[in-house]
Design a protein around this motif. Structure first.
Motif, mmCIF file in Angstrom:
data_model
loop_
_atom_site.group_PDB
_atom_site.id
_atom_site.type_symbol
_atom_site.label_atom_id
_atom_site.label_comp_id
_atom_site.label_asym_id
_atom_site.label_seq_id
_atom_site.Cartn_x
_atom_site.Cartn_y
_atom_site.Cartn_z
ATOM 1 N N GLY A 206 -30.473 -45.720 -32.792
ATOM 2 C CA GLY A 206 -29.040 -45.806 -33.348
ATOM 3 C C GLY A 206 -28.256 -44.850 -33.002
ATOM 4 N N VAL B 73 -37.412 -52.158 -42.978
ATOM 5 C CA VAL B 73 -37.324 -52.065 -44.274
ATOM 6 C C VAL B 73 -36.420 -53.043 -44.915
ATOM 7 N N GLY C 1 -25.117 -32.211 -34.753
ATOM 8 C CA GLY C 1 -24.846 -30.816 -34.716
ATOM 9 C C GLY C 1 -25.680 -29.969 -35.955
ATOM 10 N N GLY D 35 -34.052 -41.770 -36.759
ATOM 11 C CA GLY D 35 -32.997 -41.214 -35.888
ATOM 12 C C GLY D 35 -33.110 -39.697 -35.989
ATOM 13 N N PHE E 116 -22.002 -46.633 -33.834
ATOM 14 C CA PHE E 116 -21.347 -46.893 -35.224
ATOM 15 C C PHE E 116 -21.396 -45.408 -35.825
HETATM 16 C C1 LIG Z 1 -20.508 -42.232 -29.893
HETATM 17 C C2 LIG Z 1 -20.949 -41.201 -31.075
HETATM 18 C C3 LIG Z 1 -20.510 -40.049 -30.574
HETATM 19 C C4 LIG Z 1 -20.949 -38.841 -31.665
HETATM 20 N N1 LIG Z 1 -20.982 -37.514 -31.140
HETATM 21 C C5 LIG Z 1 -21.216 -36.584 -32.211
HETATM 22 C C6 LIG Z 1 -21.420 -35.305 -31.631
HETATM 23 O O1 LIG Z 1 -20.684 -34.895 -30.599
HETATM 24 N N2 LIG Z 1 -21.639 -34.385 -32.489
HETATM 25 C C7 LIG Z 1 -22.371 -34.832 -33.576
HETATM 26 O O2 LIG Z 1 -22.783 -33.679 -34.254
HETATM 27 N N3 LIG Z 1 -22.448 -36.061 -34.082
HETATM 28 C C8 LIG Z 1 -21.935 -36.923 -33.405
HETATM 29 N N4 LIG Z 1 -21.928 -38.267 -33.667
HETATM 30 C C9 LIG Z 1 -22.618 -38.665 -34.919
HETATM 31 C C10 LIG Z 1 -24.048 -38.606 -34.594
HETATM 32 O O3 LIG Z 1 -24.668 -39.314 -33.776
HETATM 33 C C11 LIG Z 1 -24.916 -38.961 -36.168
HETATM 34 O O4 LIG Z 1 -24.132 -38.457 -37.117
HETATM 35 C C12 LIG Z 1 -26.338 -38.908 -36.258
HETATM 36 O O5 LIG Z 1 -26.914 -39.242 -35.111
HETATM 37 C C13 LIG Z 1 -26.960 -39.416 -37.273
HETATM 38 O O6 LIG Z 1 -28.239 -39.555 -37.248
HETATM 39 P P1 LIG Z 1 -28.940 -40.642 -38.232
HETATM 40 O O7 LIG Z 1 -30.364 -40.317 -38.004
HETATM 41 O O8 LIG Z 1 -28.507 -40.531 -39.490
HETATM 42 O O9 LIG Z 1 -28.563 -41.900 -37.815
HETATM 43 P P2 LIG Z 1 -29.194 -42.959 -36.529
HETATM 44 O O10 LIG Z 1 -29.617 -42.099 -35.355
HETATM 45 O O11 LIG Z 1 -28.220 -44.028 -36.486
HETATM 46 O O12 LIG Z 1 -30.558 -43.038 -36.993
HETATM 47 C C14 LIG Z 1 -30.776 -44.301 -38.100
HETATM 48 C C15 LIG Z 1 -31.873 -45.161 -37.987
HETATM 49 O O13 LIG Z 1 -32.489 -45.858 -38.847
HETATM 50 C C16 LIG Z 1 -32.722 -47.068 -38.415
HETATM 51 N N5 LIG Z 1 -32.538 -48.167 -39.420
HETATM 52 C C17 LIG Z 1 -31.711 -48.922 -39.931
HETATM 53 N N6 LIG Z 1 -32.051 -49.648 -40.709
HETATM 54 C C18 LIG Z 1 -33.364 -49.687 -40.881
HETATM 55 C C19 LIG Z 1 -34.236 -50.611 -41.772
HETATM 56 N N7 LIG Z 1 -34.005 -51.449 -42.585
HETATM 57 N N8 LIG Z 1 -35.616 -50.212 -41.447
HETATM 58 C C20 LIG Z 1 -36.005 -49.292 -40.819
HETATM 59 N N9 LIG Z 1 -35.050 -48.703 -39.817
HETATM 60 C C21 LIG Z 1 -34.004 -48.905 -39.857
HETATM 61 C C22 LIG Z 1 -32.155 -47.538 -37.160
HETATM 62 O O14 LIG Z 1 -32.434 -48.327 -36.149
HETATM 63 C C23 LIG Z 1 -31.776 -45.901 -36.473
HETATM 64 O O15 LIG Z 1 -32.741 -45.822 -35.723
HETATM 65 C C24 LIG Z 1 -21.630 -39.209 -32.801
HETATM 66 C C25 LIG Z 1 -21.980 -40.617 -33.040
HETATM 67 C C26 LIG Z 1 -21.434 -41.644 -32.194
HETATM 68 C C27 LIG Z 1 -21.859 -43.159 -32.419
#
Ligand SMILES: Cc1cc2nc3c(=O)[nH]c(=O)nc-3n(C[C@H](O)[C@H](O)[C@H](O)COP(=O)(O)OP(=O)(O)OC[C@H]3O[C@@H](n4cnc5c(N)ncnc54)[C@H](O)[C@@H]3O)c2cc1C
Length: 373
Positions: free
Chosen positions: A40, A172, A339, A12, A307
């Motif tokens: 995600g 994983v 952000g 992500g 989510f």
């Molecule tokens: C509808 C919506 C609107 C939002 N609006 C905003 C906004 O306007 N501004 C803002 O700042 N934030 C916003 N957010 C929050 C923001 O999108 C998230 O906080 C941010 O994208 C988190 O990034 P991440 O990389 O932690 O998670 P993710 O993008 O969910 O990435 C996690 C990744 O891990 C992978 N993964 C999971 N399990 C495993 C495994 N076992 N092995 C390998 N890979 C795995 C998944 O496939 C995924 O690609 C919003 C969220 C949503 C859902």
């Protein structure tokens, strides 16, 4: 490659940003992603790059990213990430709304954030398309928005160009330990070795760290976004409201992206797929039309859900796990991780390389949840 200096679980925006800042410093990174890069929340979010109305403990991260990183990020990564820094306008209609907005402005100003209250006339001057009932607003001129999927892929592309390996379709299943220290990870297809693992797998982070007896309280909830057909240019701001019933912005090609929830979305561990709910887009549309009746003829072309990975205090975990050398957590962004992603990526690289941190991470420690466990 089955060995790396650092394995990042999750492609992500957080995992890709961390990969970029680490690889830039010559650290060899392997990213394992179970689906596709950005599949995600990072491809599903509303694109808000917001400092205003943030938890005061998270605000320094947002302010640092907005002041020092977002304005130059597209150029640095060599991709137009559609960053638009024209401000966040939060609208209100009632005395109670005005009180909420004044509180947000006072809190922002107290921490050095450039926020002001606007009168009804001032709001209309900068945003003529609002409903007659809008009487007040707060404005933070340095807030903005960017394209979330393009930003995620921009980090991915640059990290990859510099040597990071990304393996997609690789889920994983467990972490592995050697003499109490991180040794790598296990997937359905094999094992990968590294003395440092960053778990950036959003909600699934919990199951992954459970494999070695570590836990954090993460809960899921579902929220949605929708996109309209292209409309004539109306405003460049990120829009929110005092009751927080929707938020959104107009993209560079004219479509509006709005997000929100009905409050009736399914909740908890039994919800496995982020599926658009029947009541949510109508609820978002009703809220939008209450503030922008001019959009009554705009057509919704697509809706989607995603989510949130929520912690009890709605702050992320960006932390080493002190008892287990080599384990770093980066999850629980609770709906506002996009952000702050650039500074989180940079801080994760500093944690790995044991450098002086650009900003303190005490508020985001793993240890703060011990009383809940
Ligand atoms: C509808 C919506 C609107 C939002 N609006 C905003 C906004 O306007 N501004 C803002 O700042 N934030 C916003 N957010 C929050 C923001 O999108 C998230 O906080 C941010 O994208 C988190 O990034 P991440 O990389 O932690 O998670 P993710 O993008 O969910 O990435 C996690 C990744 O891990 C992978 N993964 C999971 N399990 C495993 C495994 N076992 N092995 C390998 N890979 C795995 C998944 O496939 C995924 O690609 C919003 C969220 C949503 C859902």
């Amino acid at each position: 490659m089955s060995k790396a200096d650092v394995i990042i679980i999750g492609g992500g925006v957080i995992g890709c940003a961390a990969a970029y800042y680490l690889q830039k410093n010559g650290v060899q990174v392997l990213v394992l992603e179970k689906d596709e890069i950005g599949a995600g929340s990072s491809s599903r979010n509303g694109g808000g790059v917001r400092q205003s109305a943030r938890n005061i403990r998270e605000l320094p991260l947002a302010m640092y990213a907005v002041r020092n990183m977002w304005p130059v990020l597209g150029e640095e990564l060599g991709v137009d990430i559609e960053y638009c820094q024209q401000g966040n306008l939060r609208l209100g209609k009632t005395v109670e709304h005005e009180r909420i907005l004044q509180q947000l402005v006072a809190q922002g100003q107290a921490t050095g954030l450039d926020m002001v209250m606007l009168t009804a006339a001032q709001v209309r001057e900068i945003c003529p398309h609002i409903a007659e009932e809008v009487t007040t607003a707060s404005f933070c001129p340095t807030d903005g928005h960017a394209n979330p999927l393009i930003s995620t892929l921009a980090f991915y592309k640059k990290a990859r160009e510099m040597g990071t390996e990304f393996i997609t379709g690789e889920q994983v299943q467990a972490l592995t330990l050697r003499r109490g220290k991180i040794a790598g990870v296990l997937t359905a297809r094999g094992k990968y070795e590294a003395s440092t693992v960053i778990v950036a797998a959003a909600l699934n982070s919990r199951a992954i760290i459970n494999s070695i007896g570590v836990d954090i309280p993460l809960q899921s909830s579902l929220i949605e976004c929708l996109v309209t057909d292209a409309q004539p240019p109306m405003f460049p701001y990120m829009i929110g409201t005092a009751p927080a019933n929707f938020y959104g912005h107009q993209t560079s090609h004219g479509s509006f992206v709005f997000g929100g929830s009905s409050g009736l979305e399914p909740y908890g561990p039994n919800v496995e797929q982020p599926i658009s709910q029947p009541l949510t887009p109508p609820a978002i549309c009703r809220a939008v039309l209450g503030y922008f009746p001019i959009l009554g003829r705009a057509r919704v072309v697509r809706t989607w859900s995603g989510f949130l990975d929520k912690t009890p205090d709605l702050l992320p975990v960006i932390s080493k796990v002190t008892d287990i050398s080599g384990l770093i957590l980066a999850c629980g962004f609770s709906g506002h991780g996009f952000g702050i992603a650039p500074i989180v990526g940079k801080l994760l690289s500093e944690l790995v390389e044991e450098k002086t941190l650009t900003l303190p991470l005490d508020a985001f420690s793993f240890g703060r949840f011990k009383p809940f466990m």
